[in-house]
Write a protein that holds these residues in place. Structure first.
Motif, PDB file in Angstrom:
ATOM      1  N   ALA A  20       0.840  -1.388  -0.015  1.00 56.28           N
ATOM      2  CA  ALA A  20      -0.006   0.075   0.115  1.00 56.28           C
ATOM      3  C   ALA A  20       1.062   1.302   0.084  1.00 56.28           C
ATOM      4  CB  ALA A  20      -0.962   0.147   1.174  1.00 56.28           C
ATOM      5  N   ALA A  21       1.801   1.118   0.848  1.00 58.04           N
ATOM      6  CA  ALA A  21       2.697   2.421   0.925  1.00 58.04           C
ATOM      7  C   ALA A  21       3.584   2.623  -0.426  1.00 58.04           C
ATOM      8  CB  ALA A  21       3.945   2.174   2.150  1.00 58.04           C
ATOM      9  N   ASP A  22       4.021   1.560  -1.081  1.00 59.70           N
ATOM     10  CA  ASP A  22       4.579   1.525  -2.440  1.00 59.70           C
ATOM     11  C   ASP A  22       3.761   2.066  -3.528  1.00 59.70           C
ATOM     12  OD1 ASP A  22       7.004   0.925  -3.906  1.00 59.70           O
ATOM     13  OD2 ASP A  22       5.753  -0.683  -4.814  1.00 59.70           O
ATOM     14  N   MET A  23       2.545   1.517  -3.483  1.00 60.11           N
ATOM     15  CA  MET A  23       1.426   2.190  -4.493  1.00 60.11           C
ATOM     16  C   MET A  23       1.205   3.557  -4.243  1.00 60.11           C
ATOM     17  SD  MET A  23      -1.362  -0.846  -4.080  1.00 60.11           S
ATOM     18  CE  MET A  23      -2.565   0.071  -5.099  1.00 60.11           C
ATOM     19  N   LEU A  24       1.582   4.288  -3.077  1.00 58.26           N
ATOM     20  CA  LEU A  24       1.344   5.570  -2.884  1.00 58.26           C
ATOM     21  C   LEU A  24       2.566   6.506  -3.075  1.00 58.26           C
ATOM     22  CD1 LEU A  24      -0.871   5.411   0.159  1.00 58.26           C
ATOM     23  CD2 LEU A  24      -1.608   6.311  -2.194  1.00 58.26           C
ATOM     24  N   ASP A  25       3.716   5.765  -3.142  1.00 62.26           N
ATOM     25  CA  ASP A  25       5.129   6.247  -3.253  1.00 62.26           C
ATOM     26  C   ASP A  25       5.515   6.883  -2.035  1.00 62.26           C
ATOM     27  OD1 ASP A  25       7.572   6.424  -4.690  1.00 62.26           O
ATOM     28  OD2 ASP A  25       7.033   8.277  -5.505  1.00 62.26           O
ATOM     29  N   TRP A  39      -6.146   9.562   7.155  1.00 60.47           N
ATOM     30  CA  TRP A  39      -6.181  10.168   5.733  1.00 60.47           C
ATOM     31  C   TRP A  39      -6.309   8.903   4.719  1.00 60.47           C
ATOM     32  CZ3 TRP A  39      -1.375  13.764   5.779  1.00 60.47           C
ATOM     33  CH2 TRP A  39      -1.734  14.990   6.377  1.00 60.47           C
ATOM     34  N   MET A  40      -5.698   7.546   5.286  1.00 62.78           N
ATOM     35  CA  MET A  40      -6.048   6.226   4.850  1.00 62.78           C
ATOM     36  C   MET A  40      -6.774   5.321   5.773  1.00 62.78           C
ATOM     37  SD  MET A  40      -4.567   6.011   1.664  1.00 62.78           S
ATOM     38  CE  MET A  40      -4.497   7.953   1.016  1.00 62.78           C
ATOM     39  N   PRO A  41      -7.393   4.300   5.050  1.00 55.31           N
ATOM     40  CA  PRO A  41      -8.131   3.340   5.890  1.00 55.31           C
ATOM     41  C   PRO A  41      -7.402   2.622   6.899  1.00 55.31           C
ATOM     42  CG  PRO A  41      -8.087   2.622   3.571  1.00 55.31           C
ATOM     43  CD  PRO A  41      -7.430   4.096   3.453  1.00 55.31           C
ATOM     44  N   ARG A  42      -7.938   2.096   7.940  1.00 52.44           N
ATOM     45  CA  ARG A  42      -7.265   1.240   8.908  1.00 52.44           C
ATOM     46  C   ARG A  42      -6.930  -0.253   8.135  1.00 52.44           C
ATOM     47  NH1 ARG A  42      -6.237   3.136  13.303  1.00 52.44           N
ATOM     48  NH2 ARG A  42      -6.114   0.998  14.382  1.00 52.44           N
ATOM     49  N   GLY A  43      -7.810  -0.548   7.088  1.00 54.13           N
ATOM     50  CA  GLY A  43      -7.272  -1.862   6.644  1.00 54.13           C
ATOM     51  C   GLY A  43      -8.305  -2.871   7.417  1.00 54.13           C
ATOM     52  N   TYR A  44      -8.241  -4.128   6.991  1.00 54.15           N
ATOM     53  CA  TYR A  44      -8.810  -5.321   7.455  1.00 54.15           C
ATOM     54  C   TYR A  44      -8.133  -6.476   7.935  1.00 54.15           C
ATOM     55  CZ  TYR A  44     -12.782  -2.515   5.533  1.00 54.15           C
ATOM     56  OH  TYR A  44     -13.500  -1.448   4.941  1.00 54.15           O
ATOM     57  N   LYS A  45      -8.372  -7.035   9.012  1.00 56.50           N
ATOM     58  CA  LYS A  45      -7.706  -8.040   9.647  1.00 56.50           C
ATOM     59  C   LYS A  45      -8.239  -9.297   8.797  1.00 56.50           C
ATOM     60  CE  LYS A  45      -4.452  -8.110  12.653  1.00 56.50           C
ATOM     61  NZ  LYS A  45      -4.062  -8.841  14.029  1.00 56.50           N
ATOM     62  N   ILE A  46      -7.578 -10.179   7.930  1.00 57.08           N
ATOM     63  CA  ILE A  46      -7.915 -11.308   7.466  1.00 57.08           C
ATOM     64  C   ILE A  46      -6.963 -12.477   7.974  1.00 57.08           C
ATOM     65  CG2 ILE A  46      -8.355 -12.563   5.255  1.00 57.08           C
ATOM     66  CD1 ILE A  46      -8.314  -9.622   3.991  1.00 57.08           C
ATOM     67  N   ASP A  56     -10.320   0.942  -1.786  1.00 58.99           N
ATOM     68  CA  ASP A  56     -10.247   1.718  -0.540  1.00 58.99           C
ATOM     69  C   ASP A  56      -9.210   2.907  -0.664  1.00 58.99           C
ATOM     70  OD1 ASP A  56     -12.516   0.690   0.307  1.00 58.99           O
ATOM     71  OD2 ASP A  56     -11.457  -0.423   1.763  1.00 58.99           O
ATOM     72  N   LEU A  57      -7.947   2.564  -1.071  1.00 57.41           N
ATOM     73  CA  LEU A  57      -6.819   3.367  -0.892  1.00 57.41           C
ATOM     74  C   LEU A  57      -6.922   4.453  -2.154  1.00 57.41           C
ATOM     75  CD1 LEU A  57      -4.226   0.472  -0.820  1.00 57.41           C
ATOM     76  CD2 LEU A  57      -4.734   2.220   1.112  1.00 57.41           C
ATOM     77  N   ARG A  58      -7.620   4.117  -2.987  1.00 62.18           N
ATOM     78  CA  ARG A  58      -7.809   4.850  -4.198  1.00 62.18           C
ATOM     79  C   ARG A  58      -8.958   5.999  -3.863  1.00 62.18           C
ATOM     80  NH1 ARG A  58      -8.226   0.203  -8.365  1.00 62.18           N
ATOM     81  NH2 ARG A  58      -5.746   0.384  -9.469  1.00 62.18           N
ATOM     82  N   SER A  59      -9.905   5.453  -3.186  1.00 57.83           N
ATOM     83  CA  SER A  59     -10.829   6.292  -2.685  1.00 57.83           C
ATOM     84  C   SER A  59     -10.464   7.421  -1.820  1.00 57.83           C
ATOM     85  CB  SER A  59     -12.011   5.590  -2.273  1.00 57.83           C
ATOM     86  OG  SER A  59     -12.963   6.461  -1.635  1.00 57.83           O
TER      87      SER A  59
END
Length: 85
Positions: A20-25, A39-46, A56-59
């Motif tokens: 995710a960090a890499d995608m956002l540079d 500013w970014m979502p907390r993510g989900y535990k899977i 969600d990151l794009r949004s």
């Protein structure tokens, strides 16, 4: 087609923190800061892993750029000033 080629061509729906960090540079530490600031979502535990849905990151990035554009239009503080130097 080899397994490696299939993996490269696959569409990622959910990604790790570092991806995710890499995608956002940005660095993973900056990504953590952005998550902490909302500013970014907390993510989900899977299972035992935390993942972020790419949509969600794009949004969230879209919302950030919209907020930044509005803030700059109003001559307000840029939310990125504290995240990047």
């Amino acid at each position: 087609m080899t397994h490696s080629q299939k993996h490269t061509r696959s569409i990622k729906l959910a990604v790790s923190r570092s991806t995710a960090a890499d995608m956002l540079d940005i660095s993973p530490t900056t990504f953590d800061t952005w998550v902490g600031r909302g500013w970014m979502p907390r993510g989900y535990k899977i299972g035992g892993l935390r993942r972020w849905f790419v949509d969600d990151l794009r949004s969230s990035l879209h919302d950030l750029t919209e907020a930044t554009a509005t803030a700059e239009d109003e001559d307000a503080e840029n939310p990125f000033d504290y995240a990047v130097g």
